[in-house]
Design a protein around this motif. Sequence first.
Motif, PDB file in Angstrom:
ATOM      1  N   GLY A   1       0.674  -1.058   0.065  1.00 15.39           N
ATOM      2  CA  GLY A   1      -0.036   0.055  -0.144  1.00 15.39           C
ATOM      3  C   GLY A   1       0.905   1.196  -0.036  1.00 15.39           C
ATOM      4  O   GLY A   1       0.385   2.514   0.038  1.00 15.39           O
ATOM      5  N   GLY A   2       2.147   1.200   0.082  1.00 18.72           N
ATOM      6  CA  GLY A   2       2.927   2.344   0.057  1.00 18.72           C
ATOM      7  C   GLY A   2       4.126   2.190  -1.273  1.00 18.72           C
ATOM      8  O   GLY A   2       3.657   1.817  -2.215  1.00 18.72           O
ATOM      9  N   ALA A   3       5.215   2.436  -0.854  1.00 18.85           N
ATOM     10  CA  ALA A   3       6.329   2.329  -1.938  1.00 18.85           C
ATOM     11  C   ALA A   3       6.661   1.112  -2.034  1.00 18.85           C
ATOM     12  O   ALA A   3       7.694   0.404  -1.143  1.00 18.85           O
ATOM     13  CB  ALA A   3       7.521   3.352  -1.529  1.00 18.85           C
ATOM     14  N   VAL A   4       6.398   0.346  -3.173  1.00 18.46           N
ATOM     15  CA  VAL A   4       6.891  -1.008  -3.527  1.00 18.46           C
ATOM     16  C   VAL A   4       8.145  -1.000  -4.194  1.00 18.46           C
ATOM     17  O   VAL A   4       8.419  -0.134  -5.152  1.00 18.46           O
ATOM     18  CB  VAL A   4       5.635  -1.760  -4.240  1.00 18.46           C
ATOM     19  CG1 VAL A   4       4.578  -1.949  -3.676  1.00 18.46           C
ATOM     20  CG2 VAL A   4       5.457  -1.096  -5.560  1.00 18.46           C
ATOM     21  N   VAL A   5       9.070  -1.823  -4.009  1.00 15.81           N
ATOM     22  CA  VAL A   5      10.205  -2.041  -4.857  1.00 15.81           C
ATOM     23  C   VAL A   5       9.907  -2.725  -6.046  1.00 15.81           C
ATOM     24  O   VAL A   5       8.880  -3.427  -6.165  1.00 15.81           O
ATOM     25  CB  VAL A   5      11.278  -2.971  -4.083  1.00 15.81           C
ATOM     26  CG1 VAL A   5      12.323  -3.347  -4.969  1.00 15.81           C
ATOM     27  CG2 VAL A   5      11.616  -2.399  -2.669  1.00 15.81           C
ATOM     28  N   ARG A   6      10.470  -2.122  -7.221  1.00 18.37           N
ATOM     29  CA  ARG A   6      10.171  -2.645  -8.539  1.00 18.37           C
ATOM     30  C   ARG A   6      10.218  -4.137  -8.672  1.00 18.37           C
ATOM     31  O   ARG A   6       9.391  -4.836  -9.344  1.00 18.37           O
ATOM     32  CB  ARG A   6      10.886  -1.987  -9.766  1.00 18.37           C
ATOM     33  CG  ARG A   6      10.405  -2.154 -10.948  1.00 18.37           C
ATOM     34  CD  ARG A   6      10.899  -1.246 -12.077  1.00 18.37           C
ATOM     35  NE  ARG A   6      10.278  -1.590 -13.546  1.00 18.37           N
ATOM     36  CZ  ARG A   6       9.398  -1.025 -13.991  1.00 18.37           C
ATOM     37  NH1 ARG A   6       8.595  -0.332 -13.213  1.00 18.37           N
ATOM     38  NH2 ARG A   6       9.107  -1.369 -15.182  1.00 18.37           N
ATOM     39  N   GLY A   7      11.563  -4.869  -8.253  1.00 12.68           N
ATOM     40  CA  GLY A   7      11.637  -6.125  -8.647  1.00 12.68           C
ATOM     41  C   GLY A   7      12.733  -6.642  -7.675  1.00 12.68           C
ATOM     42  O   GLY A   7      13.651  -5.768  -7.175  1.00 12.68           O
ATOM     43  N   VAL A   8      12.836  -8.091  -7.522  1.00 10.42           N
ATOM     44  CA  VAL A   8      14.144  -8.397  -6.797  1.00 10.42           C
ATOM     45  C   VAL A   8      14.635  -9.837  -7.894  1.00 10.42           C
ATOM     46  O   VAL A   8      13.634 -10.582  -8.272  1.00 10.42           O
ATOM     47  CB  VAL A   8      13.899  -8.999  -5.465  1.00 10.42           C
ATOM     48  CG1 VAL A   8      14.874  -9.965  -4.943  1.00 10.42           C
ATOM     49  CG2 VAL A   8      13.284  -7.955  -4.420  1.00 10.42           C
ATOM     50  N   ASP A   9      15.963  -9.816  -7.950  1.00 10.61           N
ATOM     51  CA  ASP A   9      16.566 -10.748  -8.748  1.00 10.61           C
ATOM     52  C   ASP A   9      17.661 -11.667  -8.171  1.00 10.61           C
ATOM     53  O   ASP A   9      18.848 -10.747  -7.900  1.00 10.61           O
ATOM     54  CB  ASP A   9      17.041 -10.162 -10.148  1.00 10.61           C
ATOM     55  CG  ASP A   9      17.640 -11.196 -11.087  1.00 10.61           C
ATOM     56  OD1 ASP A   9      17.574 -12.487 -10.801  1.00 10.61           O
ATOM     57  OD2 ASP A   9      18.027 -10.873 -12.069  1.00 10.61           O
ATOM     58  N   VAL A  10      17.445 -12.731  -7.504  1.00  6.78           N
ATOM     59  CA  VAL A  10      18.505 -13.337  -6.951  1.00  6.78           C
ATOM     60  C   VAL A  10      19.053 -14.095  -8.067  1.00  6.78           C
ATOM     61  O   VAL A  10      18.698 -15.301  -8.224  1.00  6.78           O
ATOM     62  CB  VAL A  10      17.873 -14.187  -5.741  1.00  6.78           C
ATOM     63  CG1 VAL A  10      19.137 -14.998  -5.294  1.00  6.78           C
ATOM     64  CG2 VAL A  10      17.475 -13.274  -4.624  1.00  6.78           C
ATOM     65  N   VAL A  11      20.104 -13.712  -8.524  1.00  3.72           N
ATOM     66  CA  VAL A  11      20.893 -14.514  -9.433  1.00  3.72           C
ATOM     67  C   VAL A  11      21.372 -15.970  -9.226  1.00  3.72           C
ATOM     68  O   VAL A  11      21.255 -16.915  -9.875  1.00  3.72           O
ATOM     69  CB  VAL A  11      21.914 -13.873 -10.200  1.00  3.72           C
ATOM     70  CG1 VAL A  11      22.690 -14.316 -11.362  1.00  3.72           C
ATOM     71  CG2 VAL A  11      21.376 -12.247 -10.797  1.00  3.72           C
ATOM     72  N   SER A  12      22.213 -16.074  -7.933  1.00  4.36           N
ATOM     73  CA  SER A  12      22.527 -17.139  -7.580  1.00  4.36           C
ATOM     74  C   SER A  12      22.717 -17.135  -5.776  1.00  4.36           C
ATOM     75  O   SER A  12      23.076 -16.207  -5.581  1.00  4.36           O
ATOM     76  CB  SER A  12      24.013 -17.269  -8.298  1.00  4.36           C
ATOM     77  OG  SER A  12      24.927 -16.584  -7.962  1.00  4.36           O
TER      78      SER A  12
END
Length: 204
Positions: A75-86
Motif C-alpha cells: 500500500g506504499g512504496a513497492v520495490v520494482r523487483g528482486v532478482d536473486v541470480v545465484s
Amino acid sequence: NITTTDAASSITVNTSALRLMDDATTGDSVTRSLTTNNGLVKLETVTTETTDENILQVTAGLGNVTVDGAVGVNGGAVVRGVDVVSAGAVLFDSTVDLGAGNLLVGSGSAVTSTTLDAATNVASNVDINTGTLTVNGVLTTTAGGTVTVTNTGVAAINANIVSAGNVLFDSVGQIDLAANITTTDAASSITVNTSALRLMDDAT
C-alpha cells in the motif's frame, strides 16, 4: 553497487533499512546490485526512493541470502523487483511487495532452497528455480503476473497461491499441497508437468 571479491566475504546490514535510490541524473529506475564471491548476503528491510522504481539484484554464488525485514511496503512504496541470480539458501523472512519488475530466484543458476515466510505480493511475474521451496505466506500476483516454479526437491505449499496468470511447475520435485492454488485471469491455467502432487493433511 556493493561487491566483495575475496572468497566467502559477506555483505551484512544488521538493522538499517537499505533504500534503493533512483538514477541521480535522470531519475529513472535502475538495478542496484549486491555481489559476493560465495559469501552470504544478509539484509534487514529494503525500500525504494520512488514506488515501483529500482530493482535489487543479488549474486551470491553459493552464499546464503537472507532478508529479515520487509521488502517494499504494502500500500506504499513497492520495490520494482528482486532478482536473486545465484545463492545457496534464500530466505525472505517478512513481507515482500514488488511492482512491475518481477520476483526472480535462481535466474542465473538454481539455488539450494527458497523460503517465503510471509505474504508476498507481486504485480508481475514470479519465477523460482530452486532445490526445495517452502511457501508459508500467501503468494499473490496481479497485473497478469504468472508463477513458475522449477523445483528439484520438495515444494511445500503451506499457504495459498493466488495468481493472475498461469501457474506452472515445470520440474521433477514433489509438490506437497497443504493450501490452495487459484488463478484469477480468464483462461489462466495450472500446470504440473511431471511432479507428483501430494495432498497434505490439515496441520492442526
